[in-house]
Design a protein around this motif. Structure first.
Motif, short mmCIF file in Angstrom:
data_model
loop_
_atom_site.label_atom_id
_atom_site.label_comp_id
_atom_site.label_asym_id
_atom_site.label_seq_id
_atom_site.Cartn_x
_atom_site.Cartn_y
_atom_site.Cartn_z
N GLY A 95 51.86 35.72 18.43
CA GLY A 95 51.58 34.33 18.82
C GLY A 95 50.65 34.24 20.01
N THR A 96 50.94 33.35 20.94
CA THR A 96 50.07 33.11 22.10
C THR A 96 50.49 34.03 23.25
OG1 THR A 96 50.31 30.82 21.43
CG2 THR A 96 49.06 31.22 23.43
N PRO A 97 49.49 34.66 23.89
CA PRO A 97 49.85 35.54 25.01
C PRO A 97 50.37 34.75 26.22
CG PRO A 97 47.45 35.41 24.75
CD PRO A 97 48.05 34.69 23.58
N ASP A 98 51.19 35.42 27.05
CA ASP A 98 51.64 34.81 28.30
C ASP A 98 50.60 34.97 29.40
OD1 ASP A 98 54.26 34.28 27.24
OD2 ASP A 98 54.73 36.41 27.53
N PHE A 99 49.75 35.98 29.21
CA PHE A 99 48.75 36.25 30.25
C PHE A 99 47.53 36.89 29.60
CE2 PHE A 99 46.64 38.04 33.87
CZ PHE A 99 46.89 37.11 34.86
N THR A 100 46.32 36.52 30.09
CA THR A 100 45.09 37.04 29.49
C THR A 100 44.17 37.61 30.57
OG1 THR A 100 45.24 35.37 27.75
CG2 THR A 100 43.10 36.44 28.03
N ILE A 101 43.62 38.78 30.28
CA ILE A 101 42.59 39.37 31.16
C ILE A 101 41.24 39.28 30.46
CG2 ILE A 101 41.70 41.49 32.23
CD1 ILE A 101 44.47 42.50 32.59
N TYR A 102 40.24 38.77 31.17
CA TYR A 102 38.86 38.81 30.69
C TYR A 102 38.17 39.89 31.51
CZ TYR A 102 40.08 34.33 28.69
OH TYR A 102 40.70 33.34 27.98
N ASN A 103 37.95 41.02 30.91
CA ASN A 103 37.30 42.11 31.64
C ASN A 103 35.83 42.19 31.26
OD1 ASN A 103 36.41 44.40 32.86
ND2 ASN A 103 38.11 45.70 32.20
N ALA A 104 34.99 41.61 32.12
CA ALA A 104 33.54 41.68 31.94
C ALA A 104 32.98 42.62 32.99
CB ALA A 104 32.94 40.29 32.05
N GLY A 105 33.62 43.76 33.13
CA GLY A 105 33.33 44.69 34.22
C GLY A 105 31.89 45.14 34.35
N GLN A 106 31.16 45.19 33.24
CA GLN A 106 29.76 45.65 33.32
C GLN A 106 28.87 44.61 33.97
OE1 GLN A 106 31.79 45.85 30.76
NE2 GLN A 106 31.08 47.25 29.19
N PHE A 107 29.34 43.37 33.98
CA PHE A 107 28.50 42.26 34.43
C PHE A 107 28.94 41.85 35.84
CE2 PHE A 107 26.78 37.86 33.92
CZ PHE A 107 25.51 38.23 33.51
N PRO A 108 27.99 41.77 36.78
CA PRO A 108 28.40 41.48 38.17
C PRO A 108 28.74 40.00 38.37
CG PRO A 108 26.02 41.63 38.02
CD PRO A 108 26.54 41.96 36.64
N CYS A 109 29.44 39.72 39.45
CA CYS A 109 29.60 38.32 39.83
C CYS A 109 28.33 37.90 40.57
CB CYS A 109 30.84 38.11 40.69
SG CYS A 109 30.77 38.96 42.27
N ASN A 110 28.24 36.63 40.88
CA ASN A 110 27.04 36.08 41.48
C ASN A 110 27.29 35.88 42.98
OD1 ASN A 110 24.93 34.49 42.33
ND2 ASN A 110 24.93 33.19 40.50
N ARG A 111 26.49 36.57 43.78
CA ARG A 111 26.69 36.50 45.23
C ARG A 111 26.49 35.08 45.78
NH1 ARG A 111 26.58 41.44 48.20
NH2 ARG A 111 26.79 40.16 50.04
#
Ligand SMILES: Nc1ncnc2c1ncn2[C@@H]1O[C@H](COP(=O)(O)OP(=O)(O)O)[C@@H](O)[C@H]1O
Ligand SMILES: C=C(OP(=O)(O)O)C(=O)O
Ligand SMILES: [Ca+2]
Ligand SMILES: [Mn+2]
Length: 657
Positions: A271-287
């Motif tokens: 069914g529906t997860p209780d918690f979700t991780i979005y791992n976009a580790g290759q892509f940096p955040c924006n300073r």
């Protein structure tokens, strides 16, 4: 060249051999074609047909139960559709499409026809390019499939000689606690621990959404994503369903190993997860994004039950990120979350091993004479202990077969080996090589340890062992603690390590990390401490302080206590023999130390005996005591437990000098 089975000589055809060579016999059919009769031919007309024979269809995920009771089970087709809908909803951009068009399988294989009633994407506001294409979902792949994906598409992935998957985590080879952010909203501003000493660095809801959108857009721009649906916590009453969306087979295999693997039937009813991780580790955040101070960001939003990872591929962030979530969810249910290893003897005696990174949780909980419940993350509830995870994550720098045979043997097919160096031809790993990092790691499913206890649960702990790697060399190898002392040392969370591999750094550096895991706790340390005190008291558990660090002097002059001796000490704690030994009290720290432990030279039990320069010993001891006192000053204003009695006892349980 040779025709008709005759050997051509000198390029002159078959006519007149110069020497009388024997004619080579081919077949008894004289049709002029060479037949290899050693095996019968396959039942395939083309190479594609042959390949299709090779792979048998997996057993259906729904055993054909038919109608059970008055409820009909949904059809397999309907179930798969719902699963894809759920994944599409997880990946939805919150400003545009309702969800990408998702399809199961590897894009390298043929694209499936678009079904007419495909749920996806009546565009909500506007459409992006990624909504025009399919996002292929590689859902809960097996280790073998993940190996193939890693080796085909991820640079730096190789099969080591033992069968483990050797891979690289990129620029980051360890966690980045300074890049962790937690959304502060009305609820969390009240509930969580903020400010000095806290690991929770605030972020607002809007900025979280900016980073979430960035991660989701990155993931949707790819041809394929990996999705893992798994569980946390072996206690069935308090199991948490987690979904991990990632871009690398390495990350998917790592979480396959570290989280609890669902059975086919459990997956069906996920069914529906209780918690979700979005791992976009290759892509940096924006300073330029508010709150961002580097190109990495690990963002936790408890209200949305989501975590976003940008700019770091270190897989440990996912495991420890989920641990933080458990440090929030479990105490709400009166369950204590613990940064500890855990094992159990044949008679059901359970021991916890608390300690910071590198102090010996994994090494000492992996004990051939005891059942392994887990090496790193546990829960202690009214019914006993349970492991949160489904696997172990061992340090493997200088790993030796002789000293740690169980960990050594666990490094086989299915195990992820991070950042190790190996021979380019034999693929034999050199565990002493620090070229990539000191923090080389192996992640393997817990059942790779022969005496793992499955399910990973046990009764209430009998012994609570606090591990400190004291590089000052002044803490005794083992001390028996009162409850107040156990709390004092638990809240202090001391360890001192030598400063890595940097030149010229001779002084050990003290680290104080509340609850032996300040990087992961979400509430104020005294909340966990109060729960631990209550549980230890109620269950009659004994606290111990074990120094796995230096003896005979500080780092530089002394040496690390032999693992064999530490194991003997731990054996004596488990067997109960140490409880009834003779004790004496040390100066300054007021620790009760045994005068004898079987298999350990008695003179090392009191560290003063091992230092040739007694003045240096006393100075170092007082120096460490001062560091403890300074650190504890932050906690003196907090009350622990229901009355002030325990609080006063805890304050008095520190060093006196
Ligand atoms: N006396 C000792 N006790 C425990 N570990 C020791 C000792 N001496 C050396 N070590 C080494 O220290 C490391 C402990 O790391 P590990 O068990 O992975 O820690 P943790 O799980 O707490 O992060 C291992 O590499 C182990 O071989
Ligand atoms: C994985 C970690 O844990 P440990 O070193 O305690 O095994 C970590 O702290 O990142
Ligand atoms: Ca740790
Ligand atoms: Mn460990």
């Amino acid at each position: 060249m040779a025709t008709n089975g005759e050997v051509a000589m000198n390029g002159k055809g078959t006519g007149t051999p110069k020497s009388p060579l024997r004619k080579i016999a081919t077949s008894d059919k004289h049709d002029g074609i060479c037949h290899d009769m050693s095996a019968s031919t396959v039942k395939a007309q083309t190479i594609d047909e042959l390949h299709s024979l090779q792979r048998k269809k997996s057993a259906p995920t729904t055993p054909n139960k038919g109608i059970q009771g008055s409820f009909a089970t949904i059809s397999e087709e309907e179930r798969q559709k719902q699963q894809l809908q759920s994944i599409s909803a997880s990946l939805a951009s919150l400003t545009r499409e309702t969800g990408p068009k998702v399809v199961r399988g590897d894009p390298a294989n043929k694209i499936r026809p678009i079904s007419k009633d495909h749920h996806a994407a009546v565009p909500a506001i506007s459409v992006s390019d990624s909504s025009l294409k399919f996002t292929h979902v590689l859902y809960n792949l097996s280790p073998a499939e993940l190996y193939e994906q890693a080796i085909k598409y991820e640079k730096g992935s190789f099969i080591a000689s033992t069968g483990a998957l050797a891979t690289l985590s990129g620029a980051k080879t360890g966690r980045a606690p300074r890049d962790k952010r937690v959304v502060k909203d009305d609820e969390t501003s009240e509930e969580l621990w903020w400010g000095k000493g806290s690991p929770n660095i605030e972020m607002d809801e809007h900025t979280f959404m900016v980073n979430r959108e960035r991660a989701v857009d990155y993931l949707n721009s790819l041809d394929k994503v990996f999705v893992n649906d798994q569980f946390l916590n072996w206690d069935p009453e308090n199991r948490i369903k987690v979904r991990i969306v990632s871009a690398r087979a390495y990350h998917s295999l790592f979480m396959h190993n570290m989280c609890i693997r669902p059975t086919l039937e459990e997956l069906e009813n996920f069914g529906t997860p209780d918690f979700t991780i979005y791992n976009a580790g290759q892509f940096p955040c924006n300073r330029y994004t508010h709150y961002m101070t580097s190109s990495s960001s690990i963002d936790l939003n408890l209200a949305r039950r989501e975590m976003v990872i940008l700019g770091t591929q270190y897989a440990g962030e996912m495991k420890k990120g989920l641990f933080s979530v458990m440090h929030y969810l479990m105490p709400k249910r009166q369950i204590l979350s613990l940064h500890s290893g855990c094992n159990m003897g044949k008679d059901g005696d359970v021991a916890l091993f608390f300690g910071l990174s590198g102090t010996g949780k994994t090494t000492l909980s992996t004990d051939p004479n005891r059942y392994l419940i887990g090496d790193d993350e546990h829960c202690w509830s009214e019914t006993g202990v349970s492991n949160i995870e489904g696997g172990c994550y061992a340090k493997c720098i200088d790993l030796s077969q002789e000293k740690e045979p169980d960990i050594w043997n666990a490094i086989k097919f299915g195990t992820v080996l991070e950042n190790v160096v190996f021979d380019e031809h034999t693929r034999e790993v050199d565990y002493a090589d620090r070229s990539v990092t000191e923090n080389t790691r192996a992640s393997y499913p817990i059942e790779y340890i022969p005496n793992a206890k499955i399910p990973c649960v046990g009764p209430h702990p009998k012994n609570v062992i606090l591990l400190a790697c004291d590089a000052f060399g002044v803490l005794p190898p083992v001390s028996k603690l009162s409850l107040a002392q156990t709390m004092y040392h638990f809240i202090s969370g001391y360890t001192a390590l030598v400063a890595g591999t940097e030149d010229g750094v001779k002084e050990p550096r003290a680290t104080f990390s509340a609850c032996f895991g300040a990087a992961f706790i979400m509430l104020h340390p005294t909340k966990y401490a109060a729960m631990l005190a209550e549980k230890m008291q109620k269950r009659g558990a004994t606290g111990w302080l074990v120094n796995t660090g230096w003896s005979g002097g500080s780092y530089g002059s002394g040496s690390r206590i032999k693992l064999a001796y530490t194991r003997k000490i731990i054996d004596a704690i488990h067997s109960g023999s140490l409880l009834n030994a003779n004790y004496k009290k040390t100066n300054v720290f007021g620790l009760e130390i045994p005068t004898e432990v079987e298999g350990v030279p008695s003179e090392i039990l009191d560290p003063v005996n091992t230092w040739s320069d007694k003045n240096a010993y006393n100075e170092t001891l007082l120096k460490l005591a001062g560091l403890f006192q300074n650190n504890f000053a932050t906690f003196t204003d907090y009350k622990i437990g229901k009355d002030n009695k325990l609080t006063e006892e805890i304050l008095a349980a520190g060093p006196v000098f």
